[in-house]
Design a protein around this motif. Structure first.
Motif, short mmCIF file in Angstrom:
data_model
loop_
_atom_site.label_atom_id
_atom_site.label_comp_id
_atom_site.label_asym_id
_atom_site.label_seq_id
_atom_site.Cartn_x
_atom_site.Cartn_y
_atom_site.Cartn_z
N UNK A 192 0.81 -1.21 0.00
CA UNK A 192 0.00 0.00 0.00
C UNK A 192 0.85 1.27 0.00
N UNK A 193 2.16 1.12 0.02
CA UNK A 193 3.06 2.27 0.13
C UNK A 193 3.46 2.73 -1.27
N UNK A 197 6.69 2.15 -4.95
CA UNK A 197 6.41 1.91 -6.38
C UNK A 197 7.02 3.02 -7.23
N UNK A 198 6.83 4.27 -6.80
CA UNK A 198 7.37 5.40 -7.57
C UNK A 198 8.88 5.31 -7.65
N UNK A 199 9.53 5.00 -6.54
CA UNK A 199 10.98 4.90 -6.54
C UNK A 199 11.46 3.75 -7.40
N UNK A 200 10.74 2.63 -7.37
CA UNK A 200 11.11 1.49 -8.21
C UNK A 200 10.95 1.84 -9.69
N UNK A 219 0.89 -2.98 -11.86
CA UNK A 219 0.72 -3.81 -10.65
C UNK A 219 0.24 -2.96 -9.49
N UNK A 220 0.84 -1.79 -9.31
CA UNK A 220 0.42 -0.90 -8.23
C UNK A 220 -1.02 -0.48 -8.41
N UNK A 221 -1.40 -0.14 -9.62
CA UNK A 221 -2.77 0.29 -9.90
C UNK A 221 -3.77 -0.82 -9.59
N UNK A 222 -3.41 -2.06 -9.94
CA UNK A 222 -4.32 -3.18 -9.69
C UNK A 222 -4.47 -3.44 -8.19
N UNK A 233 -1.89 7.68 -6.81
CA UNK A 233 -1.79 9.11 -6.56
C UNK A 233 -1.04 9.83 -7.65
N UNK A 234 -0.99 11.17 -7.53
CA UNK A 234 -0.39 11.99 -8.59
C UNK A 234 1.06 11.66 -8.88
N UNK A 235 1.93 11.45 -7.87
CA UNK A 235 3.34 11.16 -8.20
C UNK A 235 3.49 9.92 -9.08
N UNK A 236 2.73 8.87 -8.80
CA UNK A 236 2.81 7.67 -9.65
C UNK A 236 2.27 7.95 -11.05
N UNK A 237 1.17 8.66 -11.12
CA UNK A 237 0.58 8.96 -12.44
C UNK A 237 1.52 9.83 -13.26
#
Length: 261
Positions: A192-193, A197-200, A219-222, A233-237
């Motif tokens: 959930x963190x 994911x963003x750093x990876x 994978x994070x989105x699913x 969230x915005x940083x991942x998008x």
């Protein structure tokens, strides 16, 4: 005396470990440490130790535990016991330096300052030093009561934040390739963190593995959709859109552009 709470609770007298003779006494000490230098009312301590099922003479038993703890934490070289009676209850009067949490927080603060100064390698080393203070989950298995559970939850959040900052410092210092494996593990351990994911994704993108980075996003989105019914969230998008658009704003700055110590 040294109190170690970044893992199962331990009390050390020099190189000797102080044996806490009863589980409920250990819970009592954990609660006093969680509210170090603050008065905790006797009824709160009773609730912490016995929760919803206190014995008929709970207050008297609490006084016995306090007396036993005082004997354990007092010796000829320390004739003044740190457990003080202060209406409506008790407090543990120990300085921050006597608790291992102090070393963790000091190293984190130094790491933050180094990161702000652009000294990313040194910052990552300080964050690693902070994390080295941990021996396991904060206060081990003593989290049944409200006081200890809230405190341990805060400590665990601080540990995860330190992990995030260590990864960020490593990425800023150009260590993206060597951090990929560790970041993969962190996304599995803490699904959930979103920061991991963003750093990876960033580490993969900078390692010329754009397709793998986009798979991490999916994978994070699913996971977020299945578990929480949320979109990333915005940083991942933003990093996903940048990869798709071949936008270079997430590229590592050239050495000449980086701040040097």
């Amino acid at each position: 005396m040294r109190y170690e709470i970044l893992g199962p609770l331990r009390v050390m007298d020099g190189d000797r470990r102080v044996h806490l003779s009863a589980p409920k006494m250990t819970v009592l000490l954990a609660a006093l440490l969680a509210r170090r230098r603050q008065v905790i009312a006797s009824d709160q301590l009773v609730s912490e130790i016995w929760r919803a099922d206190p014995p008929r003479r709970a207050t008297a038993t609490l006084q016995v535990y306090i007396s036993q703890l005082r004997k354990m934490l007092t010796c000829p070289l320390r004739p003044v016991c740190p457990i003080l009676t202060r209406p409506p209850g008790y407090l543990l009067a120990v300085e921050a330096e006597a608790v291992d949490l102090h070393l963790f927080e000091r190293a984190v603060a130094e790491g933050r300052q180094l990161a702000r100064d652009g000294r990313h390698q040194q910052a990552a080393e300080q964050f690693a030093l902070a994390l080295a203070q941990w021996r396991g989950p904060a206060l081990g298995d003593l989290r049944d009561g409200a006081i200890v559970d809230a405190f341990a939850t805060r400590l665990e959040e601080a540990r995860l934040e330190c992990l995030e900052m260590m990864m960020e410092a490593g990425l800023s210092g150009g260590r993206h390739r060597e951090l990929i494996g560790q970041l993969f593990e962190l996304t599995l351990e803490h699904p959930m963190r979103e920061a991991f994911y963003r750093q990876l994704m960033l580490a993969l993108y900078r390692s010329e593995r754009q397709a793998d980075a986009l798979r991490v996003y999916q994978r994070a989105r699913q996971i977020l959709a299945d578990e929480l019914g949320l979109e990333p969230g915005r940083p991942l998008r933003e990093i996903q859109r940048a990869i798709l658009a071949d936008d270079d704003r997430f590229e590592l700055p050239r050495p000449a552009d980086r701040v040097t110590a």
